[in-house]
Design an enzyme around this catalytic site. Sequence first.
Site, PDB file in Angstrom:
ATOM      1  N   ARG A 120       0.828  -1.207   0.000  1.00  0.00           N
ATOM      2  CA  ARG A 120       0.000   0.000   0.000  1.00  0.00           C
ATOM      3  C   ARG A 120       0.869   1.266   0.000  1.00  0.00           C
ATOM      4  O   ARG A 120       1.890   1.322   0.670  1.00  0.00           O
ATOM      5  CB  ARG A 120      -0.970  -0.019   1.186  1.00  0.00           C
ATOM      6  CG  ARG A 120      -1.931  -1.189   1.056  1.00  0.00           C
ATOM      7  CD  ARG A 120      -2.921  -1.291   2.188  1.00  0.00           C
ATOM      8  NE  ARG A 120      -3.950  -0.268   2.111  1.00  0.00           N
ATOM      9  CZ  ARG A 120      -5.025  -0.253   2.890  1.00  0.00           C
ATOM     10  NH1 ARG A 120      -5.197  -1.198   3.801  1.00  0.00           N
ATOM     11  NH2 ARG A 120      -5.929   0.694   2.781  1.00  0.00           N
ATOM     12  N   ASP A 314     -15.789   2.880   1.219  1.00  0.00           N
ATOM     13  CA  ASP A 314     -15.660   1.502   1.697  1.00  0.00           C
ATOM     14  C   ASP A 314     -16.887   0.653   1.377  1.00  0.00           C
ATOM     15  O   ASP A 314     -16.833  -0.577   1.465  1.00  0.00           O
ATOM     16  CB  ASP A 314     -15.409   1.481   3.207  1.00  0.00           C
ATOM     17  CG  ASP A 314     -13.989   1.917   3.552  1.00  0.00           C
ATOM     18  OD1 ASP A 314     -13.107   1.813   2.681  1.00  0.00           O
ATOM     19  OD2 ASP A 314     -13.767   2.367   4.690  1.00  0.00           O
ATOM     20  N   LYS A 341      -6.700  -0.107  -1.876  1.00  0.00           N
ATOM     21  CA  LYS A 341      -7.225  -0.624  -0.608  1.00  0.00           C
ATOM     22  C   LYS A 341      -6.538  -1.967  -0.320  1.00  0.00           C
ATOM     23  O   LYS A 341      -5.487  -2.268  -0.861  1.00  0.00           O
ATOM     24  CB  LYS A 341      -8.749  -0.752  -0.694  1.00  0.00           C
ATOM     25  CG  LYS A 341      -9.476   0.585  -0.786  1.00  0.00           C
ATOM     26  CD  LYS A 341      -9.464   1.323   0.542  1.00  0.00           C
ATOM     27  CE  LYS A 341     -10.302   2.575   0.526  1.00  0.00           C
ATOM     28  NZ  LYS A 341     -10.333   3.239   1.847  1.00  0.00           N
TER      29      LYS A 341
END
Length: 428
Positions: A120, A314, A341
């Site tokens: 990430r 989300d 994500k």
Amino acid sequence: MKLITNKQGLVGAITVPGDKSMSHRSIMFGAIAEGKTVIRHFLRADDCLGTIKAFKALGVKIEETDEEIIVHGTGFDGLKQADGPLDIGNSGTTIRLMMGILAGRDFDTVILGDESIAKRPMNRVMLPLQQMGAKMHGKDGSEFAPITITGKQSLKRMEYHMPVASAQVKSAIIFAALQAEGETIIHEKEKTRDHTEHMIRQFGGEIEMDGLTIRVKGGQKFTGQEMTVPGDVSSAAFFIVAGLITPGSEIELTHVGLNPTRTGIFDVVKQMGGSLVVKDSSRSTGKLAGTVVVKTSKLKGTEIDGDIIPRLIDEIPVIALLATQAEGTTIIKDAAELKVKETNRIDAVATELNKMGADITPTEDGLIIHGKTPLHAANVTSYGDHRIGMMLQIAALLVEEGDVELERPEAVSVSYPTFFEDIRSLLK
């Protein structure tokens, strides 16, 4: 794991677990405050338990009972160097916010996580913190974890225009700003969830919020508080969609957090013609919460883009599932953030739902979903992403024949350890 299939009539009431974003932050503010903080309805899931573990390693005394988490705050200055690296597991929130908290401490820290965390992007946090005087770098000079933070740096104020809409980046800068000299000014690109800002006030601090501009002064002290964490709207979203698309359903979700920066899914459901009612809303220890009731509904396609995206980022995987059961085309765009994500959620959603018979085209920044399509049995995977795993279980409820096998179901425990039990509790 075989998922629950061929179910009609999800009926009943459940209380979803505590909000993940707020559970993380309640521990963080409890630690940097002075005195005792008592937290109820804390999310006891892998990510948030990892935050507790990290602060214990930094010398904070944290007690866990059946009903409460009790944090004995040390203030910023009472945090101590850990004996080894801080392993935060799968939690992007923990690593990014800890970078801000530890940027101004007088000791060195290494923060690492699992294979997902190692992929990430962290420059979005490192670069603004470095601009404030922090000294940190990723593995072999890259932007990826493990992140090494060199202590004893004097942080200075800055004015920062955020290039991405990210509550995690904003919060990391705010935590650093609380340790800096002078007043830091942050200009958001779009409004993102504001739990950090509200908690500053709840714990006795000061912060100014004016539209997309935030001002925070350094050198503030916080005082321990008692708080109850409302239910996580992101977890409630799976049951909202289940209630809307499973025939003969009516589900009541109690004590759901209603922070307006998080309720974009409510707006989308109403745009699509879904039956969603909020009742009994109240402020519990400063947090807006209420009961959400959904019923099976006839749905139509819609367009989802622009400033609503940060309010439902989300929830997009399960909104995509909702769109497969709506008449017409749904277009989701401006959501490129989904690619960084826990997995690339744009590709994951399209790949796995298409295996089950959906008609979804991934794009650079979103999805095009053609409905309405029946869903059928398939072997699917969560990619180790909790939200993909839970979305696929809701999809499986519509499968009339055959089995849906889910690889890596354990990912669900990152945010909702009792998810499968709660599904079963609603079956007639």
